[in-house]
Design a protein around this motif. Structure first.
Motif, PDB file in Angstrom:
ATOM      1  N   ASP A 183       0.827  -1.194   0.000  1.00 29.80           N
ATOM      2  CA  ASP A 183       0.000   0.000   0.000  1.00 29.80           C
ATOM      3  C   ASP A 183       0.870   1.256   0.000  1.00 29.80           C
ATOM      4  O   ASP A 183       1.983   1.266   0.525  1.00 29.80           O
ATOM      5  CB  ASP A 183      -0.907   0.034   1.228  1.00 29.80           C
ATOM      6  N   LEU A 215       0.125   5.126   1.241  1.00 32.16           N
ATOM      7  CA  LEU A 215      -0.799   5.979   1.974  1.00 32.16           C
ATOM      8  C   LEU A 215      -0.451   7.442   1.730  1.00 32.16           C
ATOM      9  O   LEU A 215       0.728   7.829   1.776  1.00 32.16           O
ATOM     10  CB  LEU A 215      -0.732   5.684   3.475  1.00 32.16           C
ATOM     11  N   HIS A 221      -8.841   5.832   3.249  1.00 33.07           N
ATOM     12  CA  HIS A 221      -8.296   5.281   4.490  1.00 33.07           C
ATOM     13  C   HIS A 221      -9.051   5.921   5.658  1.00 33.07           C
ATOM     14  O   HIS A 221      -8.847   7.094   5.983  1.00 33.07           O
ATOM     15  CB  HIS A 221      -6.793   5.559   4.575  1.00 33.07           C
ATOM     16  N   ARG A 248      -5.621   5.528   0.286  1.00 33.89           N
ATOM     17  CA  ARG A 248      -4.855   4.286   0.280  1.00 33.89           C
ATOM     18  C   ARG A 248      -4.803   3.761  -1.153  1.00 33.89           C
ATOM     19  O   ARG A 248      -5.839   3.495  -1.759  1.00 33.89           O
ATOM     20  CB  ARG A 248      -5.495   3.260   1.207  1.00 33.89           C
TER      21      ARG A 248
END
Length: 665
Positions: free
Chosen positions: A397, A399, A441, A448
Motif C-alpha cells: 500500500d 498511503l 483510508h 490508500r
C-alpha cells in the motif's frame, strides 16, 4: 640643391625597385590616410645601403642549378653561401600570428635571406603603387621659380676652368694609406683570420649522429662521487670512529643499508695501507661496462605529489556539515526513510516499528505520530508548500496522509483532494486500475493506493500532483504513475529492461529516470522515447539522485562505489568514487549549495563538494570534504537514509539504531 635632392630621390627609387613586386602583398594591409604628407621630412643619411653590392656573386646563373646543392652561390671572398632552413606554411602562419610586424618581411631568393622593410620603405612602396612620387615632401607639379637674375646677364655665373687639384692624386690620401700599411705590418691592425678546419676527421661521420641512427652505444656520464668529508681523513676526530659494538651491529643490517666506508685512524700518512677493495671495484666497473645496455633510456623524475589534482582548500569550500548538533529519538526500531518539508521547518520519518513521525527540526519535538502497524519502507513529503501531505509506502500500500499543518483554507482544499468517492474503473484513455485501487483510508483520514506487489520506493513530481511507485517484482507493471487530482493510475509507456530499483523525476523538465540494477535509463514523458542510457558498470545500483540543474546524476551501488554522470558529456561515468567499504544505502544532492552526500551500512556518511559550472567546457569539480560518524551498527546495518535541509547546509541521517542525527556546519 635641386640636383642634390633629385640625386637622393633617384638613389632611394633604385634601392626599392627590387621590393616593389613583393610589396603587392603589403599593399592593402593598413588602410591609412595620407599621413606621410603631414609628417615632417625625414633627415637623410650620408651612407646608403643601396650602394652595397649583392651578397651572391654568381651573376645571371639560373638558381635551378643550385636546387640539389647545400649552397646557393658564393660571396665576394669565394666562400659558399649555405642555404638557410626554410619555414613551412604552418610555422610561417604561427610566426605571423605571434609577430604583428611579420607582414613587412620579404624573402630575397637570390641572396637567400629575409629583408625587413621599415615603415618609411613601405610608405614609399605604397606611394609608388599609387603612381605618386616616392617622397611625400616632393611636389612634382610645383610652380617654377626663376631664382636667377637675368637683368644685364650676358655670361653664366662662373666661366672659370676646372682647378688642377682635381686631376692630381691627393697627397693627404697617400699619406693616410702609408700609415695604414705600416700599422698592418707592425700588427697594430689585425684582421679576423678564417677558422682553419681540422685535418683530422671521423672516417664514418659524426659520432653522435651515427650512434643515434644506428642505435649504438651513446655516451653515459659517470655519476659524480660524493665529496670527501672529515671521516675519510687518515687521522679523523674521535667522534667519527665507531666502536667495536657499532661495527658488529653493521653485520646484522641489510647489505644496502650498511655504511660503505668505516673510518680508521693512523698516526702518519705513510702508515695508510693500500685500498683493499681496489681490485673488486675495478672488476665491477669492467662488468658494468660489459653489461651496459646499448640503448640509453631517458627517465623523467616526476614528483608523485605533482600528479595529484590541485584541489582547493577545505576552508574555502565552507559551509558544509561537520558536527552532530541534534538527535531525534522516539522510534523503537531502525529508521528506514526521512523526508524534509519544502520550507525546512518539519521533517517526517518512517521506521520498521510501524510508525510515521513528524518532527520540528529546530527543537527536535515530535509533533505527530501515525501507527501504521507495518514496517514503513519509504516516506516522501509533497514538494509544494501549500500541500502539506505525506506519501508513505507500507508493504503493498501507498498511503497519502494529511499532516494537519497549514491554515484553514489549505486544510479545506486538502480534505477535498484526499476524498475518494468510489473505486475507479477503466476508461477509454488507457488508464487502468487492475493493479492499483484508490480507497479511502478511514483510520488516518487519507488515501490508500492498494498495489498488487510490494512497493519499495516512491517519488513526487515537482508540481505535486503526480507520484511514481516502484514494485521490483511487478514485471511489466513494476513502475506506476498516479495523478492525485483525478485519482487515476497508469503504467509507464516504456518497456523495462531489468529489475527496477528506484525512479526519479527531473527537477525542471518532463524527463523520467528509471534505475535498474545495472544501468539508468532516461525517458522523455512527452515524446514517449528513450533519451539516454547511462552505463554504470556497477554490480547492483541501490540509489539515485538528480542535480537541481538536471544535467548531472549520482548513482550509489551495493559495492560501495559512487558514480557521477555528466549527461552532456557522455553516457559513461565522469567519476567513480570508491569511498565506502560496505553498501551505499542512499545518495542526496543539496537544493542550493554545491554539496552532495552518500550514506552506507558502514555507519558513516560522506559529504562532498560538487560544483557544476555553467560553462560546458569546464568539468564539474568534486572534492571530498568530511566523514560523518556517530551511528552504531545494528543487525549488520548502519546509516539507512540521508537528506539535506532545503535551505541550510545541514545533513540529516537516519540509522538502524533508531536515531536521527542532524549535522551542522
Amino acid at each position: 640643391m635641386v640636383e642634390e635632392e633629385n640625386h637622393r630621390v633617384t638613389e632611394e627609387d633604385s634601392g626599392n625597385t627590387d621590393s616593389i613586386d613583393e610589396s603587392q602583398k603589403v599593399y592593402g594591409q593598413e588602410d591609412q590616410d595620407e599621413e606621410a604628407e603631414t609628417h615632417p621630412p625625414v633627415e637623410e643619411s650620408d651612407s646608403s645601403e643601396d650602394e652595397v653590392g649583392p651578397r651572391n656573386t654568381i651573376g645571371d646563373v639560373p638558381l635551378k642549378w643550385y636546387e640539389d646543392e647545400e649552397h646557393i652561390g658564393y660571396d665576394i671572398t669565394g666562400k659558399k653561401i649555405k642555404k638557410q632552413a626554410r619555414k613551412d606554411k604552418l610555422e610561417s602562419f604561427l610566426a605571423g600570428v605571434d609577430n604583428s610586424k611579420n607582414w613587412r618581411k620579404l624573402y630575397d631568393e637570390y641572396n637567400d635571406e629575409e629583408v625587413h622593410l621599415t615603415k618609411e620603405e613601405t610608405k614609399i612602396i605604397r606611394r609608388l603603387l599609387k603612381g605618386k612620387t616616392p617622397h611625400a615632401d616632393v611636389d612634382p607639379y610645383a610652380p617654377y621659380v626663376d631664382w636667377f637674375k637675368w637683368d644685364d646677364a650676358k655670361h653664366p655665373l662662373s666661366n672659370a676652368p676646372e682647378p688642377k687639384r682635381r686631376f692630381i692624386p691627393s697627397k693627404w690620401e697617400s699619406k693616410k694609406v702609408v700609415q695604414y700599411v705600416r700599422a698592418i705590418r707592425k700588427g697594430l691592425i689585425k684582421f679576423d683570420k678564417p677558422k682553419e678546419e681540422s685535418r683530422h676527421y671521423l672516417l664514418w661521420g659524426d659520432d653522435s649522429s651515427s650512434t643515434e641512427k644506428a642505435g649504438g652505444l651513446s655516451y653515459i656520464p659517470a655519476p659524480k662521487p660524493k665529496l670527501a668529508g672529515h671521516e675519510e681523513s687518515y687521522n679523523p676526530s674521535v667522534e667519527y670512529i665507531p666502536t667495536q659494538e657499532e661495527i658488529n651491529s653493521y653485520q646484522l643490517m641489510y647489505e644496502e643499508d650498511r655504511p660503505k666506508f668505516i673510518p680508521r685512524r693512523f698516526d702518519a700518512l705513510r702508515s695508510v695501507p693500500a685500498y683493499e677493495n681496489a681490485l673488486k671495484e675495478s672488476f665491477d666497473r669492467c662488468l658494468d661496462l660489459y653489461l651496459c645496455p646499448r640503448t640509453r633510456k631517458k627517465r623523467i623524475n616526476i614528483d608523485p605529489e605533482s600528479l595529484k589534482p590541485k584541489l582547493p582548500s577545505r576552508k574555502d569550500l565552507r559551509p558544509y556539515p561537520t558536527n552532530c548538533y541534534l538527535e531525534y529519538r522516539g522510534h523503537k526500531d531502525a529508521v528506514l526513510s526521512i523526508s524534509m518539508e519544502p520550507l525546512g521547518q518539519w521533517m517526517a520519518s518512517g521506521s520498521t516499528d510501524g510508525t510515521v513521525r513528524v518532527w520540528e527540526i529546530e527543537t527536535g519535538r515530535c509533533l505527530k505520530v501515525w501507527d501504521i502497524g507495518e514496517a514503513v519502507q519509504c516516506v516522501d513529503w509533497n514538494p509544494l508548500p501549500e500541500l502539506p501531505i505525506l506519501a508513505v509506502s507500507v508493504g503493498q500500500d501507498v498511503l497519502i496522509l494529511d499532516t494537519g499543518l497549514g491554515n484553514e483554507e489549505e486544510q479545506h482544499k486538502l480534505k477535498e483532494l484526499l476524498h475518494v468517492e468510489a473505486p475507479a474503473t477503466p476508461d477509454d484513455s488507457g488508464h487502468t486500475t487492475t493493479t492499483v485501487s484508490w480507497l479511502q483510508h478511514e483510520k488516518h483520514d487519507g488515501i490508500r493506493l492498494k498495489h498488487a506487489k510490494t512497493v519499495s520506493s516512491i517519488a513526487w513530481h515537482r508540481r505535486g500532483d503526480y507520484i511514481s511507485t516502484v514494485m521490483p517484482s511487478g514485471d511489466s507493471r513494476a513502475i506506476m504513475i498516479h495523478q492525485l487530482s483525478k485519482k487515476l493510475s497508469q503504467n509507464i509507456p516504456f518497456k523495462l529492461h531489468g529489475l527496477p530499483v528506484t525512479s526519479a523525476f527531473h527537477p525542471s523538465r518532463s524527463i523520467f529516470f528509471i534505475a535498474t540494477k545495472k544501468n539508468v535509463r532516461v525517458y522523455d514523458l512527452l515524446k514517449h522515447k528513450l533519451i539516454k542510457k547511462l552505463e554504470t558498470g556497477l554490480r547492483e545500483v541501490s540509489s539515485i539522485a538528480i542535480h537541481p540543474a538536471g544535467d548531472n546524476v549520482i548513482v550509489g551501488s551495493r559495492e560501495g562505489k559512487l558514480c557521477w554522470f555528466d549527461m552532456d558529456l557522455s553516457s559513461q561515468p565522469y567519476r567513480t568514487l570508491k569511498c565506502h567499504p560496505k553498501d551505499i544505502t542512499n545518495v542526496a544532492f543539496h537544493r542550493s549549495y554545491p554539496l552532495f552526500a552518500s550514506c552506507s551500512d558502514d555507519c558513516t556518511a560522506y559529504v562532498f563538494h560538487g560544483m557544476v559550472y555553467s560553462d560546458l567546457n569546464q568539468n564539474p569539480l568534486i572534492v571530498p570534504l568530511e566523514i560523518l560518524r556517530g551511528h552504531s551498527s545494528t543487525n549488520g546495518r548502519g546509516v539507512l537514509d540521508c537528506k539535506f535541509h532545503p535551505r541550510q547546509p545541514w545533513l540529516f541521517t537516519a540509522g538502524s539504531d533508531s536515531v536521527i542525527k542532524l549535522y551542522c556546519h
